[in-house]
Design an enzyme around this catalytic site. Structure first.
Site, mmCIF file in Angstrom:
data_model
loop_
_atom_site.group_PDB
_atom_site.id
_atom_site.type_symbol
_atom_site.label_atom_id
_atom_site.label_comp_id
_atom_site.label_asym_id
_atom_site.label_seq_id
_atom_site.Cartn_x
_atom_site.Cartn_y
_atom_site.Cartn_z
ATOM 1 N N LYS A 180 0.711 -1.269 -0.071
ATOM 2 C CA LYS A 180 -0.189 -0.083 -0.054
ATOM 3 C C LYS A 180 0.922 1.248 0.098
ATOM 4 O O LYS A 180 0.856 2.087 1.094
ATOM 5 C CB LYS A 180 -0.859 0.111 1.139
ATOM 6 C CG LYS A 180 -1.999 -1.035 1.153
ATOM 7 C CD LYS A 180 -3.082 -0.982 2.041
ATOM 8 C CE LYS A 180 -4.171 -2.173 2.076
ATOM 9 N NZ LYS A 180 -3.785 -3.541 2.613
HETATM 10 P P1 BMP Z 1 -8.701 -10.908 6.708
HETATM 11 O O1 BMP Z 1 -9.415 -11.918 5.850
HETATM 12 O O2 BMP Z 1 -7.988 -11.651 7.890
HETATM 13 O O3 BMP Z 1 -9.681 -9.730 7.437
HETATM 14 O O4 BMP Z 1 -7.317 -10.158 6.149
HETATM 15 C C1 BMP Z 1 -7.873 -9.326 4.925
HETATM 16 C C2 BMP Z 1 -6.455 -9.024 4.261
HETATM 17 O O5 BMP Z 1 -6.587 -8.001 3.424
HETATM 18 C C3 BMP Z 1 -5.460 -8.254 5.222
HETATM 19 O O6 BMP Z 1 -3.966 -8.580 4.570
HETATM 20 C C4 BMP Z 1 -5.830 -6.600 4.980
HETATM 21 O O7 BMP Z 1 -4.569 -5.905 4.911
HETATM 22 C C5 BMP Z 1 -6.300 -6.717 3.417
HETATM 23 N N1 BMP Z 1 -7.265 -5.832 2.969
HETATM 24 C C6 BMP Z 1 -8.224 -5.611 3.876
HETATM 25 O O8 BMP Z 1 -8.648 -6.324 4.489
HETATM 26 N N2 BMP Z 1 -9.220 -4.544 3.258
HETATM 27 C C7 BMP Z 1 -9.014 -3.601 2.241
HETATM 28 O O9 BMP Z 1 -9.755 -2.818 1.860
HETATM 29 C C8 BMP Z 1 -7.660 -3.825 1.650
HETATM 30 C C9 BMP Z 1 -6.789 -4.868 2.079
HETATM 31 O O10 BMP Z 1 -5.631 -4.981 1.301
#
Ligand code: BMP
Length: 260
Positions: free
Chosen positions: A93
């Site tokens: 990012k």
């Molecule tokens: P999780 O499924 O455990 O919530 O993880 C989501 C992943 O996606 C994390 O690595 C986070 O940085 C990324 N992410 C997100 O959740 N929402 C966004 O809008 C953008 C992301 O990169």
């Protein structure tokens, strides 16, 4: 319309080479699953990559959360990615002036440009970020995902920001592999990949503002090509089996969407 075309035919429409390769992998391997490898230990990360490798098209890292990072990690990680045919994606990012992004991409501890075929960038700071990523050396084939929408509650993104982000993406057709977003924004650009995080079969939210939708919902309503699953897989007892489960529901939803 992007949503009704098969990944196989979209592979030919991609202008970014990694997007083209990604569509080919999705099509041949029959998976749209990206696992978010949000782990703090290198051995655990390599083990996860082995376990979920057969089921994913992308492994998404936050390399800076590893407590024991060493560049020696990269070689085995690349080897696993090649053997299981998935792409390494560092979710950095980037959001700074171009010059700083250039350093963050190529230098420092992580040397991201040497191993990550895909990276994420924010449009917030303007085009300098993309110019920096474009001109930096590193992998011959690489691509950038711009963030147009995010999954977290209370984020400050509005319609104008989304539109301006898509316009910026269109200015760099060879560099931009796709867009990170929560709704089917760019239906007229079948060569771009929509990556959608915030996907879970069980949870609706976490304690820190993350919001989830189901795999079916993100593919059929929200326009996801690739779905990102983190804790839904990494928190499971059997991470390989969890990845397989997500892969299957996601692929079934894709088959229900495509019209050729
Ligand atoms: P999780 O499924 O455990 O919530 O993880 C989501 C992943 O996606 C994390 O690595 C986070 O940085 C990324 N992410 C997100 O959740 N929402 C966004 O809008 C953008 C992301 O990169």
């Amino acid at each position: 319309d992007r949503l009704s075309l098969s990944f196989k035919s979209r592979a030919k429409l991609a202008r970014n080479p990694v997007a083209g390769e990604l569509f080919e992998i999705m099509s041949s391997k029959k998976t749209t699953l990206c696992v978010a490898a949000d782990l703090t230990n290198s051995t655990d990360l390599l083990n996860l990559a082995e376990e979920v490798g057969p089921h994913i098209c992308i492994l998404k890292t936050h390399i800076d959360i590893l407590e024991d990072f060493h560049l020696n990690l990269i070689k085995p990680l690349i080897e696993i990615a090649q053997r299981h045919n998935f792409i390494l994606f560092e979710d950095r990012k980037f959001a700074d002036i171009g010059k700083t992004v250039e350093y963050q991409y190529s230098s420092g501890v992580y040397h991201i440009s040497l191993w990550a075929s895909l990276v994420t960038a924010h449009s917030l700071m303007g085009k300098g970020v993309l110019d920096a990523l474009k001109r930096s050396g590193g992998l011959y084939k690489r691509g950038v995902f711009l963030l147009a929408e995010v999954s977290s509650a209370g984020n400050l993104i509005n319609d104008g920001y989304v539109k301006a982000t898509l316009a910026m993406a269109e200015e760099y057709p060879e560099l931009i592999a796709g867009v990170v977003c929560q709704s089917p924004l760019f239906r007229a650009h079948p060569g771009l990949v929509q990556l959608t995080p915030g996907v879970s079969l069980d949870a609706e939210k976490d304690a820190l503002g993350q919001r989830y939708a189901s795999p079916r919902n993100v593919v059929l309503e929200r326009g996801a090509d690739v779905a990102v699953v983190g804790r839904g897989v990494t928190g499971a007892k059997d991470r390989g089996a969890a990845a397989q489960k997500y892969r299957e529901v996601l692929w079934e939803a894709y088959l229900g969407r495509v019209e050729e």
